[in-house]
Enzyme design. Structure first.
Site, PDB file in Angstrom:
ATOM      1  CB  SER A  70       9.631 -45.936 114.423  1.00  0.00           C
ATOM      2  OG  SER A  70       9.000 -46.953 112.738  1.00  0.00           O
TER       3      SER A  70
ATOM      4  CB  SER B 253      11.182 -49.456 113.288  1.00  0.00           C
ATOM      5  OG  SER B 253      12.266 -47.828 112.965  1.00  0.00           O
TER       6      SER B 253
ATOM      7  CE  LYS C   5      14.728 -47.735 115.043  1.00  0.00           C
ATOM      8  NZ  LYS C   5      13.993 -46.859 115.164  1.00  0.00           N
TER       9      LYS C   5
END
Length: 564
Positions: A212, A189, A114
């Protein structure tokens, strides 16, 4: 004048990062731009343990594995816009100069990260233009652990500005689409990860504060595990909400298959992460728990609704498939009615945004795009007290929507005293669940990860509060995994003819506004497997039981042959 200067800097920095990404991709050696070969397909389908063994004994070059996954990353990016930082040139150097331990438990395995994870020499923008240029010289502790384990960081992936959305979009990197249908989001996310992993990526790292890593797995079609706090390292990251502890964020693994997810988790815990991150618990991998689960008759609770938004036909069908598979496997299925889950949504929402949305907003420059859901949260937070009270009264007594009214009633920045009260209530709520679970004597629960499959781009403006199925377990800090089960079927998953969206509460209306089985046809649908705190081994083993029990009905992954 300063506002104009900041706006111009914002536009300049966004343009710089996008041009930098384009240049880095274009300058990669031609092997990364070539079609997938039969050898690549063998690498993509080989078990994780086989690839690691081949690298360790020298029969497979880790560079050839990097070439394969570099190709996959570029093809996934061309389809979904999932990548941010391109680490591939550095990855080649790390392999040649000994920075990666090729005798470790993940020897030679490319790992995507990420965008929030700190890699030396690369920015971690978190989707904010004000973070452009924040690269550090050294890797963060999480990346050091991964390299010591033999993993090869090769790309970073997109996330939403604020990190508070189930979409992944920002001005710096753009919008990430769903691998199965570009009109829909891949989730957030950690949406860049789910898009890449759905299209052939091997293993990745994401974070989860309200769902997420789980919602992206459900919406994008990959596997993920939300670890309890202290089981996976989180040192060496950037965030949009430093200091937020009301609902702790955790970093956790994601993967393109369940076998890879289990192997990844096992390898990282085997590296003793507490020696890299002081917040990690010194709990070694408990293989005995896995073996115990393999032959046990399980008692499984079925959570059919969170009491706020009932699952859509597609999500209810996926849950039913898992329920039937577990019955065939000899498990006992139990209908459950746990403590009030709406109370969890209310508590978690206030705890997470107790600062009145000030922290995530403090990093945003003038004119910088804000996620639709976060924009709505901020707008309600900024209402003057009397107006907010009038709005609450109108929702409660005119619209007669007690659910939405209960969320907006105290939707404002909390004082320190009020925040302490919320933490007190959180602990009391956790105790209720602890005692309830003990009384039920459950091994795990199964539940939808969200009420619907993926929403179209910008759909979070309406669906921002439809997060109770995952947010609940962040508040409780329970170990929770998601595995894809099926795909939306335009015939099987239609809404009933007598369905009336106007009869729903405000949260449910927002979620169902975008539910259309015909348009969603083919999108992935997952199921959530819920254990208690620090039960990672147990949850993963039961996910394996489920996948095995599904047999021929198990999830059909993305056809990688279609990429060329």
């Amino acid at each position: 004048m300063s506002l104009l200067v900041d706006y111009l800097r914002h536009k300049r920095d966004c343009r710089f990062k996008q041009e930098q990404r384009t240049t880095r991709i274009a300058s990669l050696p031609s092997v990364y731009h070539a079609p997938l070969t039969p050898s690549d397909h063998q690498t993509l389908t080989a078990p994780l343990t086989d690839l690691v063994s081949a690298v360790q004994n020298g029969t497979t070059s880790p560079l050839s594995i990097l070439h394969t996954y570099g190709k996959i990353a570029l093809k996934a990016h061309a389809r979904t816009n999932c990548l941010t930082e391109i680490l591939i040139p550095s990855a080649e150097e790390w392999l040649s100069n000994g920075s990666v331990n090729l005798k470790g438990p993940l020897a030679g395995i490319p790992v995507s990260l990420k965008d929030t994870v700190i890699v030396g020499g690369y920015d971690a923008t978190v989707g904010y233009s004000s973070f452009v240029g924040n690269a550090t010289v050294e890797d963060g502790p999480m990346v050091r652990l991964l390299k010591d384990a033999g993993a090869v960081p090769y790309v970073k992936t997109n996330c939403p500005i604020t990190l508070l959305s189930f979409e992944s979009a920002n001005d710096v990197w753009g919008t990430t689409g769903n691998a199965w249908n570009g009109a829909y989001t891949s989730g957030g996310s950690t949406g860049g990860e789910s898009a890449l992993l759905a299209m052939g990526g091997r293993i990745g790292v994401g974070s989860d504060v309200a769902g997420s890593v789980r919602v992206p797995a459900h919406w994008g079609g990959c596997w993920s595990l939300r670890c309890a706090t202290g089981r996976w390292p989180k040192a060496g990251i950037r965030t949009s909400m430093p200091g937020q502890e009301g609902v702790p964020s955790v970093y956790s693994p994601m993967a393109g298959s369940l076998g890879d997810l289990r192997g990844f988790m096992r390898a990282v815990v085997g590296m003793e992460p507490w020696k890299y991150d002081g917040t990690c618990h010194p709990i070694p991998w408990r293989a005995g728990v896995e073996k115990e689960v393999e032959g046990k008759s399980l008692r499984v609770g079925v959570l059919r609704s969170d009491g706020v938004v009932d699952p859509s036909p597609a999500c209810a069908r996926a849950l039913g498939m898992v329920e039937e598979a577990l019955k065939r496997d000899g498990c006992e299925i139990v209908e459950v009615s746990p403590p009030d889950m709406y109370e969890a949504l209310r508590l978690a929402s206030l705890l997470l945004n107790a600062d009145g949305c000030q922290m995530f907003e403090s990093f945003r420059r003038p004119g910088e795009w804000l996620d639709e859901g976060a924009r709505q949260m901020k707008r309600l937070m900024s209402l003057p007290g009397p107006l907010r009270w009038l709005y609450y009264l109108w929702v409660k007594y005119v619209r007669r929507d007690d659910v939405w009214a209960g969320l907006v009633k105290n939707w404002r920045a909390q004082t320190a005293y009020e925040n302490w009260q919320l933490v007190r209530d959180r602990e009391a709520y956790r105790t209720k669940w602890f005692e309830w679970w003990n009384a039920q004597k459950l091994d795990v629960m199964i539940a939808p990860p969200n009420a619907t499959p993926a929403v179209p781009h910008k759909g979070m403006y309406d669906a921002v509060s439809s997060c109770g199925y995952t947010f609940l377990f962040n508040l409780l800090d329970y170990t929770t995994g998601v595995l894809p089960i099926t795909h939306v079927d335009e015939t099987l998953d239609k809404l009933p003819k007598d369905f009336n969206i106007k009869k729903l509460n405000g949260i449910a209306r927002g979620a169902y506004k975008h539910y259309d089985a015909e348009r969603m046809h083919g999108l992935p649908v997952g199921v959530q497997v819920v254990g208690r705190r620090l039960e990672e081994e147990k949850v993963l083993a039961i996910m394996q039981r489920i996948e095995d029990a599904l047999g021929d009905d198990k999830y059909e992954t993305f056809d990688l042959h279609s990429l060329d």
